[in-house]
Write a protein that holds these residues in place. Structure first.
Motif, PDB file in Angstrom:
ATOM      1  N   LEU A  26       0.832  -1.210   0.000  1.00  0.00           N
ATOM      2  CA  LEU A  26       0.000   0.000   0.000  1.00  0.00           C
ATOM      3  C   LEU A  26       0.866   1.259   0.000  1.00  0.00           C
ATOM      4  O   LEU A  26       0.536   2.251  -0.654  1.00  0.00           O
ATOM      5  CB  LEU A  26      -0.923   0.009   1.229  1.00  0.00           C
ATOM      6  CG  LEU A  26      -1.985  -1.085   1.295  1.00  0.00           C
ATOM      7  CD1 LEU A  26      -2.845  -0.911   2.538  1.00  0.00           C
ATOM      8  CD2 LEU A  26      -2.870  -1.084   0.058  1.00  0.00           C
ATOM      9  N   ALA A  27       1.996   1.176   0.727  1.00  0.00           N
ATOM     10  CA  ALA A  27       2.887   2.342   0.772  1.00  0.00           C
ATOM     11  C   ALA A  27       3.440   2.633  -0.621  1.00  0.00           C
ATOM     12  O   ALA A  27       3.515   3.790  -1.045  1.00  0.00           O
ATOM     13  CB  ALA A  27       4.022   2.089   1.762  1.00  0.00           C
ATOM     14  N   MET A  28       3.825   1.583  -1.352  1.00  0.00           N
ATOM     15  CA  MET A  28       4.354   1.792  -2.705  1.00  0.00           C
ATOM     16  C   MET A  28       3.284   2.417  -3.593  1.00  0.00           C
ATOM     17  O   MET A  28       3.569   3.327  -4.387  1.00  0.00           O
ATOM     18  CB  MET A  28       4.842   0.460  -3.295  1.00  0.00           C
ATOM     19  CG  MET A  28       5.426   0.590  -4.686  1.00  0.00           C
ATOM     20  SD  MET A  28       6.877   1.692  -4.762  1.00  0.00           S
ATOM     21  CE  MET A  28       8.188   0.554  -4.338  1.00  0.00           C
ATOM     22  N   GLU A  29       2.067   1.944  -3.446  1.00  0.00           N
ATOM     23  CA  GLU A  29       0.987   2.518  -4.247  1.00  0.00           C
ATOM     24  C   GLU A  29       0.865   4.028  -3.995  1.00  0.00           C
ATOM     25  O   GLU A  29       0.739   4.823  -4.924  1.00  0.00           O
ATOM     26  CB  GLU A  29      -0.320   1.812  -3.864  1.00  0.00           C
ATOM     27  CG  GLU A  29      -1.463   2.189  -4.742  1.00  0.00           C
ATOM     28  CD  GLU A  29      -2.684   1.374  -4.392  1.00  0.00           C
ATOM     29  OE1 GLU A  29      -3.388   1.750  -3.457  1.00  0.00           O
ATOM     30  OE2 GLU A  29      -2.928   0.353  -5.049  1.00  0.00           O
ATOM     31  N   THR A  30       0.951   4.414  -2.723  1.00  0.00           N
ATOM     32  CA  THR A  30       0.841   5.840  -2.391  1.00  0.00           C
ATOM     33  C   THR A  30       2.048   6.622  -2.914  1.00  0.00           C
ATOM     34  O   THR A  30       1.903   7.753  -3.391  1.00  0.00           O
ATOM     35  CB  THR A  30       0.705   6.024  -0.858  1.00  0.00           C
ATOM     36  OG1 THR A  30      -0.363   5.210  -0.404  1.00  0.00           O
ATOM     37  CG2 THR A  30       0.428   7.462  -0.484  1.00  0.00           C
ATOM     38  N   ILE A  31       3.243   6.019  -2.842  1.00  0.00           N
ATOM     39  CA  ILE A  31       4.441   6.718  -3.356  1.00  0.00           C
ATOM     40  C   ILE A  31       4.288   6.967  -4.856  1.00  0.00           C
ATOM     41  O   ILE A  31       4.573   8.062  -5.358  1.00  0.00           O
ATOM     42  CB  ILE A  31       5.716   5.891  -3.069  1.00  0.00           C
ATOM     43  CG1 ILE A  31       6.009   5.875  -1.574  1.00  0.00           C
ATOM     44  CG2 ILE A  31       6.921   6.460  -3.831  1.00  0.00           C
ATOM     45  CD1 ILE A  31       7.135   4.932  -1.168  1.00  0.00           C
ATOM     46  N   ILE A  32       3.809   5.957  -5.580  1.00  0.00           N
ATOM     47  CA  ILE A  32       3.661   6.126  -7.039  1.00  0.00           C
ATOM     48  C   ILE A  32       2.636   7.221  -7.329  1.00  0.00           C
ATOM     49  O   ILE A  32       2.854   8.096  -8.166  1.00  0.00           O
ATOM     50  CB  ILE A  32       3.240   4.800  -7.713  1.00  0.00           C
ATOM     51  CG1 ILE A  32       4.252   3.704  -7.415  1.00  0.00           C
ATOM     52  CG2 ILE A  32       3.102   4.990  -9.219  1.00  0.00           C
ATOM     53  CD1 ILE A  32       3.782   2.310  -7.805  1.00  0.00           C
ATOM     54  N   GLN A  33       1.521   7.164  -6.612  1.00  0.00           N
ATOM     55  CA  GLN A  33       0.481   8.181  -6.833  1.00  0.00           C
ATOM     56  C   GLN A  33       1.008   9.574  -6.490  1.00  0.00           C
ATOM     57  O   GLN A  33       0.798  10.528  -7.237  1.00  0.00           O
ATOM     58  CB  GLN A  33      -0.746   7.881  -5.950  1.00  0.00           C
ATOM     59  CG  GLN A  33      -1.450   6.590  -6.288  1.00  0.00           C
ATOM     60  CD  GLN A  33      -2.412   6.747  -7.457  1.00  0.00           C
ATOM     61  OE1 GLN A  33      -2.259   7.638  -8.282  1.00  0.00           O
ATOM     62  NE2 GLN A  33      -3.373   5.852  -7.555  1.00  0.00           N
ATOM     63  N   SER A  34       1.689   9.672  -5.351  1.00  0.00           N
ATOM     64  CA  SER A  34       2.202  10.990  -4.913  1.00  0.00           C
ATOM     65  C   SER A  34       3.198  11.542  -5.935  1.00  0.00           C
ATOM     66  O   SER A  34       3.165  12.724  -6.290  1.00  0.00           O
ATOM     67  CB  SER A  34       2.922  10.881  -3.566  1.00  0.00           C
ATOM     68  OG  SER A  34       2.129  10.238  -2.620  1.00  0.00           O
ATOM     69  N   SER A  35       4.079  10.667  -6.414  1.00  0.00           N
ATOM     70  CA  SER A  35       5.144  11.105  -7.322  1.00  0.00           C
ATOM     71  C   SER A  35       4.602  11.633  -8.641  1.00  0.00           C
ATOM     72  O   SER A  35       5.274  12.405  -9.325  1.00  0.00           O
ATOM     73  CB  SER A  35       6.090   9.935  -7.639  1.00  0.00           C
ATOM     74  OG  SER A  35       6.613   9.416  -6.460  1.00  0.00           O
ATOM     75  N   GLY A  36       3.400  11.205  -8.995  1.00  0.00           N
ATOM     76  CA  GLY A  36       2.856  11.576 -10.306  1.00  0.00           C
ATOM     77  C   GLY A  36       2.006  12.829 -10.315  1.00  0.00           C
ATOM     78  O   GLY A  36       1.513  13.236 -11.366  1.00  0.00           O
ATOM     79  N   ARG A  37       1.811  13.468  -9.154  1.00  0.00           N
ATOM     80  CA  ARG A  37       0.860  14.601  -9.109  1.00  0.00           C
ATOM     81  C   ARG A  37       1.275  15.754 -10.024  1.00  0.00           C
ATOM     82  O   ARG A  37       0.415  16.496 -10.506  1.00  0.00           O
ATOM     83  CB  ARG A  37       0.721  15.134  -7.667  1.00  0.00           C
ATOM     84  CG  ARG A  37       0.054  14.246  -6.665  1.00  0.00           C
ATOM     85  CD  ARG A  37      -1.302  13.798  -7.074  1.00  0.00           C
ATOM     86  NE  ARG A  37      -1.259  12.503  -7.725  1.00  0.00           N
ATOM     87  CZ  ARG A  37      -2.111  12.080  -8.641  1.00  0.00           C
ATOM     88  NH1 ARG A  37      -3.076  12.841  -9.051  1.00  0.00           N
ATOM     89  NH2 ARG A  37      -2.008  10.882  -9.170  1.00  0.00           N
ATOM     90  N   MET A  38       2.583  15.954 -10.223  1.00  0.00           N
ATOM     91  CA  MET A  38       3.036  17.101 -11.012  1.00  0.00           C
ATOM     92  C   MET A  38       3.617  16.663 -12.365  1.00  0.00           C
ATOM     93  O   MET A  38       4.262  17.449 -13.035  1.00  0.00           O
ATOM     94  CB  MET A  38       4.075  17.893 -10.214  1.00  0.00           C
ATOM     95  CG  MET A  38       3.453  18.620  -9.028  1.00  0.00           C
ATOM     96  SD  MET A  38       4.675  19.488  -8.022  1.00  0.00           S
ATOM     97  CE  MET A  38       3.736  20.919  -7.487  1.00  0.00           C
ATOM     98  N   SER A  39       3.393  15.408 -12.729  1.00  0.00           N
ATOM     99  CA  SER A  39       3.884  14.908 -14.030  1.00  0.00           C
ATOM    100  C   SER A  39       2.687  14.444 -14.837  1.00  0.00           C
ATOM    101  O   SER A  39       2.408  13.260 -14.942  1.00  0.00           O
ATOM    102  CB  SER A  39       4.839  13.730 -13.826  1.00  0.00           C
ATOM    103  OG  SER A  39       5.833  14.066 -12.915  1.00  0.00           O
ATOM    104  N   ARG A  40       1.946  15.409 -15.347  1.00  0.00           N
ATOM    105  CA  ARG A  40       0.683  15.088 -16.002  1.00  0.00           C
ATOM    106  C   ARG A  40       0.778  15.081 -17.517  1.00  0.00           C
ATOM    107  O   ARG A  40      -0.158  14.660 -18.191  1.00  0.00           O
ATOM    108  CB  ARG A  40      -0.420  16.070 -15.563  1.00  0.00           C
ATOM    109  CG  ARG A  40      -0.546  16.275 -14.077  1.00  0.00           C
ATOM    110  CD  ARG A  40      -0.539  15.005 -13.266  1.00  0.00           C
ATOM    111  NE  ARG A  40      -1.703  14.158 -13.476  1.00  0.00           N
ATOM    112  CZ  ARG A  40      -1.798  12.910 -13.019  1.00  0.00           C
ATOM    113  NH1 ARG A  40      -0.791  12.366 -12.351  1.00  0.00           N
ATOM    114  NH2 ARG A  40      -2.880  12.206 -13.243  1.00  0.00           N
ATOM    115  N   SER A  41       1.881  15.588 -18.063  1.00  0.00           N
ATOM    116  CA  SER A  41       2.019  15.564 -19.518  1.00  0.00           C
ATOM    117  C   SER A  41       3.493  15.379 -19.871  1.00  0.00           C
ATOM    118  O   SER A  41       4.365  15.482 -19.004  1.00  0.00           O
ATOM    119  CB  SER A  41       1.496  16.865 -20.144  1.00  0.00           C
ATOM    120  OG  SER A  41       2.433  17.888 -19.920  1.00  0.00           O
TER     121      SER A  41
END
Ligand code: SF4
Length: 526
Positions: free
Chosen positions: A466-481
């Protein structure tokens, strides 16, 4: 196989070009559809055109398709696309007004008391449901889909079920919410039943539910007879107290029947008003999601085999498709910056180092905006109290997230959003400006929660997953394009071992972004 453009294939405007590799993805999905495998897990990263892929498979295979999503944002995105193809969005009854009694919602309408309805043909809920039943493409959400297919008339014959956002935050959570049983003392006692005296054992509850069922059933029958008498006497509406009692008794009866039918130990939790019963795992209940649908496609940017296992996708008959990201990995590097081990044992000295390290990172990035993910509100408050950059920081509580996020988005640099929660569902595109994200702690779930504790007992890696899932989600917030540039800096020394040991929980496109540990704060990304 070379495919014509999506616009040419779908007959809609605006999709004249494929994203890099997208035509190959669609070809492979079509091959799966024609294979013997019932399931396919599809990990497609942000920007890969996942929603369009789903609709292309639906249209090109000529399948009657139901697409299920977890968030309103994605549901709306699908609706915009699918409505051009005759697709229909379907929502639960609580989203509609009852035409017969406009002061009520459709889920409270008199028809639920067995009353006839002269406006049934024009009932807004039924109108949209009937449209959906005759549509080739139906868009809905997990909660409605599970309730409609398990407790009501379903959504008609379905050839292809597409479960988007199928990672644990979507399908797993939806199944857990759907399966969890709540019983309040008030509603149970109003039916003449008392909770068991020793409520800690699952066997006690099961026996209790079996014993209580006949008594509650007879209460339902008594109220039913009362309603019939009222109906026969020609009343136009059942008194609301009777209606409430009837629905309440039927709901309790349904829950007791489910409780007595559970064949494994669930987690028992006392609540303010009664008890809550949650499955330790939802994998044994996969068919409540998949039903008898012959082809099931599960999609997510962060899908893994562990997710598929966790929601009950059998290993046999399971195909797998992992798509690479065409966003340049050099634009979104993920580093560990040596700080301190951050967990509940971190002392004041460790916390001081943590705040100082975050300040050092910010101090060299005053030309841009950043987000600090703190995991807890407590840690967010601590950073705000100790940081030298508190004047450019914004944080929020549970009630004002939207306002604070909107304010942060409209602010010029320098600005820092300090948040424990905006790890999913929020986008912060850079619009050409480099940005940064600080992950302040490996986001392990709180194992004091009885359900998390039970799962941890069964699977020591569940929290790490679950922690890895959150890290991946968090890391992608500013990489949208493809043009976004965002460095991710993890300020928790647990990252040293964690990112290595659990790399298999992350998709390949994410692992390409992980660069390792640094010895000091890096120069800002340009
Ligand atoms: S069927 Fe009639 S009574 Fe029932 S919700 Fe619709 S309008 Fe109301």
């Amino acid at each position: 196989m070379t495919l014509p453009s999506p616009s040419a294939l779908l007959g809609i405007k605006g999709f004249d070009f494929w994203y890099p590799g997208q035509d190959d993805t669609v070809s492979r999905l079509l091959s799966w559809f024609n294979s013997d495998d019932r399931f396919i897990g599809t990990a497609i990263p942000t920007g890969g055109g996942k929603s369009l892929d789903a609709l292309l498979v639906a249209v090109l295979t000529g399948s009657r398709t139901v697409i299920v999503t977890a968030t309103k944002g994605l549901q709306n995105q699908y609706v915009q696309l699918a409505s051009q193809l005759g697709g229909v969005n379907v929502l639960g009854q609580n989203n509609f007004i009852c035409s017969l009694v406009p002061s009520l919602r459709a889920d409270e309408g008199p028809c639920h008391d067995g009353m006839s309805c002269s406006l049934k043909e024009n009932c807004p809920y039924r109108v949209q449901l009937n449209r959906a039943l005759s549509s080739q493409i139906v868009i809905t959400n997990y909660a409605y889909y599970l309730a409609q297919t398990n407790f009501s008339q379903g959504l008609g014959e379905v050839d292809l079920l597409i479960l988007d956002e199928a990672h644990t935050a979507g399908a797993f959570s939806a199944m857990e919410n759907f399966l969890t049983i709540h019983l309040s003392r008030l509603e149970v006692e109003s039916l003449g039943v008392q909770f068991p005296k020793s409520p800690d054992q699952w066997a006690v509850w099961k026996l209790w539910a079996e014993d209580a069922t006949p008594a509650v059933k007879s209460q339902v029958q008594v109220i039913e007879a009362e309603i019939k008498e009222l109906r026969d006497s020609g009343v136009k509406a059942i008194p609301s107290a009777t209606s409430r009692a009837y629905r309440g008794a039927r709901a309790v009866l349904a829950r007791l029947e489910r409780l007595s039918g559970v064949s494994e130990d669930w987690v028992i939790q006392p609540t303010r008003h009664g008890y809550m019963f949650t499955p330790r795992w939802v994998a044994n209940y996969g068919e409540s999601l998949f039903g008898k649908v012959p082809k099931v496609m599960l999609m997510s940017a962060i899908l893994s085999h562990k997710t598929l296992d966790s929601i009950g996708v059998p290993k046999e008959g399971r195909a797998w498709l992992e798509v690479d990201s065409y966003f340049p990995a050099k634009n979104t590097p993920i580093w560990h910056v040596p700080t301190a081990r951050i967990n509940f044992r971190t002392d004041d000295y460790g916390s001081t180092i943590w705040c100082t390290r975050i300040d050092q990172i910010i101090s060299r990035r005053l030309d841009r905006k950043g987000i600090v993910f703190t995991v807890s509100y407590e840690r967010a408050r601590m950073l705000l109290a100790r940081s030298s950059y508190k004047d450019i920081m914004l944080t929020h509580s549970t009630g004002d997230v939207i306002q604070v996020v909107n304010k942060f988005k409209s602010m010029p640099a320098p600005a820092v959003l300090v948040s424990p929660t905006v790890t999913t569902g929020w986008d912060f595109p850079g619009n050409g400006q480099p940005q940064y994200i600080i992950i302040g702690k490996i986001p392990y779930p709180d194992t004091r929660d009885p359900v998390a504790k039970a799962r941890h007992e069964d699977d020591k890696d569940w929290g790490s997953f679950l922690a890895m899932e959150t890290i991946i989600q968090s890391s992608g917030r500013m990489s949208r394009s493809v043009d976004d540039k965002c460095e991710v800096l993890i300020c928790d020394d647990n990252a040293r071992w964690y990112m290595f040991r659990y790399k298999d929980f992350a998709p390949a496109w994410f692992n390409k972004r992980w660069k390792g540990s640094l010895s000091c704060v890096p120069n800002p990304l340009v």
